[in-house]
Design an enzyme around this catalytic site. Structure first.
Site, short mmCIF file in Angstrom:
data_model
loop_
_atom_site.label_atom_id
_atom_site.label_comp_id
_atom_site.label_asym_id
_atom_site.label_seq_id
_atom_site.Cartn_x
_atom_site.Cartn_y
_atom_site.Cartn_z
N ASP A 112 -56.75 59.30 71.26
CA ASP A 112 -57.30 58.87 69.96
C ASP A 112 -57.63 60.06 69.06
O ASP A 112 -57.47 59.97 67.84
CB ASP A 112 -58.59 58.06 70.18
CG ASP A 112 -58.30 56.59 70.44
OD1 ASP A 112 -57.10 56.23 70.51
OD2 ASP A 112 -59.26 55.81 70.57
N HIS A 154 -66.86 56.18 63.00
CA HIS A 154 -67.10 56.29 64.45
C HIS A 154 -67.59 57.68 64.85
O HIS A 154 -67.89 57.91 66.02
CB HIS A 154 -65.83 56.00 65.24
CG HIS A 154 -65.23 54.65 64.97
ND1 HIS A 154 -65.96 53.49 65.07
CD2 HIS A 154 -63.98 54.28 64.60
CE1 HIS A 154 -65.15 52.46 64.77
NE2 HIS A 154 -63.96 52.91 64.48
N GLY A 162 -62.51 57.34 68.28
CA GLY A 162 -61.90 56.41 67.33
C GLY A 162 -61.29 57.06 66.10
O GLY A 162 -61.48 56.57 64.98
N ASP A 189 -64.37 47.63 57.42
CA ASP A 189 -63.32 47.96 58.39
C ASP A 189 -63.32 46.92 59.53
O ASP A 189 -64.35 46.33 59.84
CB ASP A 189 -63.64 49.35 58.96
CG ASP A 189 -62.51 49.97 59.73
OD1 ASP A 189 -61.82 50.83 59.17
OD2 ASP A 189 -62.33 49.61 60.92
N HIS A 191 -63.15 47.52 62.58
CA HIS A 191 -63.92 48.03 63.72
C HIS A 191 -65.39 48.20 63.34
O HIS A 191 -65.70 48.51 62.19
CB HIS A 191 -63.36 49.40 64.16
CG HIS A 191 -61.92 49.35 64.60
ND1 HIS A 191 -60.88 49.51 63.72
CD2 HIS A 191 -61.37 49.15 65.82
CE1 HIS A 191 -59.72 49.41 64.38
NE2 HIS A 191 -60.00 49.19 65.67
ZN LIG Z 1 -60.89 50.38 61.85
#
Ligand SMILES: [Zn+2]
Length: 396
Positions: A112, A154, A162, A189, A191
């Site tokens: 990631d 993140h 992330g 978003d 997430h």
């Molecule tokens: Zn996202």
């Protein structure tokens, strides 16, 4: 389309800054657009270049009230306001190719968050872009400022995760708090905005709201509605997890029932919004099914709050659809109706699926059947929970 010709709103919002007209700022830096995390990595900063191209094509670029600025590297002491010095050292050394035992423990060099040459410079310039944008707002030089190279929600104090190395959002909000401002943060978003939640979980000066796919099915595996802040910050952290398959109707119900009433009640001095576009139906990493109809509806609502806005990028891994979303967001915040200046030209440049040339809007695409029923049930429960726990704290 003509329904959102909002010239009148531009005049009204300029009254936020008495004595002068509406101004907007767009951070664009070609070097930031060129970062390459590897062919297989979904995060592609070139999306921002595509957005600028689309803005230009749709006539929402180079207006007299718009300014474009490059990004400058954020100073080390600014980064240390949120990040641990040891983590910054490790990140800086890793981006020079010096790998140590701790590098991987800090989330660096993973699939990631790969390490590429110049990464530290890139990440600290992305933070610098958000800071330039926030300072323009705080100094009254812009009513709306965009840094689509930012939005790294993140990023954690002591590690990367992330696709996020440095948390430009937390650092920009801290800058506004220093000047005595109350800040509302709306994270659109797919997430959960876990890094921003962590930064302000006990702080009532920042209302943090994240609308996202439930952590049962998507990274970062948290962001439950039950996480509502602690201590003095109780009621100032709001999570709205959505079931996989949630569509425009579900998203609009969530935003209309929870986000907008809370924003009005909190009445911030500055609104910061992470406008990631990985909620879209075609996004390869998530399971939400939004079209840009509800995305632009939400943006219109944020733009009508008569509060200065810092808008930041974020997710969005269908590059073309992300560029369309961000072009619309820039158009809406600038109260300009996008018009395709190349539509109908024989041999004109085609950009994206040909059937969609001539408009930025997606066709409606509602979810049906059991998936839709589960999504509606899920969001209804979350709304009820937040109305009974968080609303009373805000006298709603
Ligand atoms: Zn996202």
């Amino acid at each position: 389309m003509a329904t959102w010709e909002l010239t009148g709103v531009r005049q009204r919002s300029s009254s936020i800054r008495k004595g002068r007209d509406f101004r907007s700022l767009f951070i664009y830096d070609h070097e930031l657009a060129s970062l390459d995390l590897g062919l297989q990595h979904p995060f592609k900063p070139e999306r921002v270049l595509k957005t600028v191209e689309l803005c230009s094509r749709y006539g929402v670029w180079e207006k007299p009230w718009m300014e474009v600025k490059g990004a400058e590297r954020a100073e080390r002491e600014v980064l240390e306001r949120f990040h641990q010095p040891q983590y910054l050292d490790i990140l800086e050394r890793a981006s020079r190719g010096e790998i140590q035992l701790e590098t991987l423990e800090r989330g660096l060099g993973t699939e990631d968050c790969p390490i590429v040459p110049g990464l530290y410079e890139w990440a600290s310039r992305a933070v610098g872009g958000s800071l330039i944008a926030m300072r323009a707002i705080l100094e009254g030089d812009a009513d709306v400022a965009f840094n689509l190279f930012g939005g790294f929600h993140h990023g954690m104090p002591d590690h990367a995760e992330g696709f996020c190395y440095l948390n430009d959002i937390a650092i920009s909000i801290l800058e506004a708090l220093d000047r005595g401002k109350r800040v509302a943060y709306v994270d659109m978003d797919a997430h959960h905005g876990n890094g921003v939640q962590e930064a302000f979980y006990r702080d009532p000066r920042v209302l943090v709201i994240s609308v996202h796919e439930t952590g049962r099915t998507l990274y970062p595996w948290g962001g439950s509605e039950e996480e509502i802040g602690e201590g003095e910050g109780l009621g100032y952290n709001v999570n709205i997890p959505l079931e996989p398959g949630s569509d425009d109707e579900v998203f609009q119900l969530a935003v209309g029932s929870i986000v907008l009433p809370l924003l009005r009640a909190f009445s911030p001095d500055v609104l910061v919004s992470q406008i990631g576009a990985d909620t879209m139906i075609s996004d390869p990493l998530t399971h939400l099914r939004l079209t840009n109809n509800s995305y632009s509806w939400a943006i219109r609502n944020l733009a009508s709050m008569a509060v200065p806005v810092l808008a930041l990028g974020g997710g969005g891994y269908d590059l073309y659809r992300t560029a369309r979303c961000w072009t619309m967001a820039w158009a809406i915040f600038n109260h300009v109706e996008p018009r395709d200046e190349l539509a109908g030209l024989v041999g004109g440049m085609m950009y994206g699926p040909e059937m969609e040339v001539g408009t930025l809007m997606d066709a409606a695409n509602p979810t049906k059947g059991e998936v839709k029923e589960r999504a509606m049930e899920g969001v209804t429960k979350v709304i009820e929970f937040l109305r009974s726990t968080v609303f009373p704290i805000h006298s709603l």
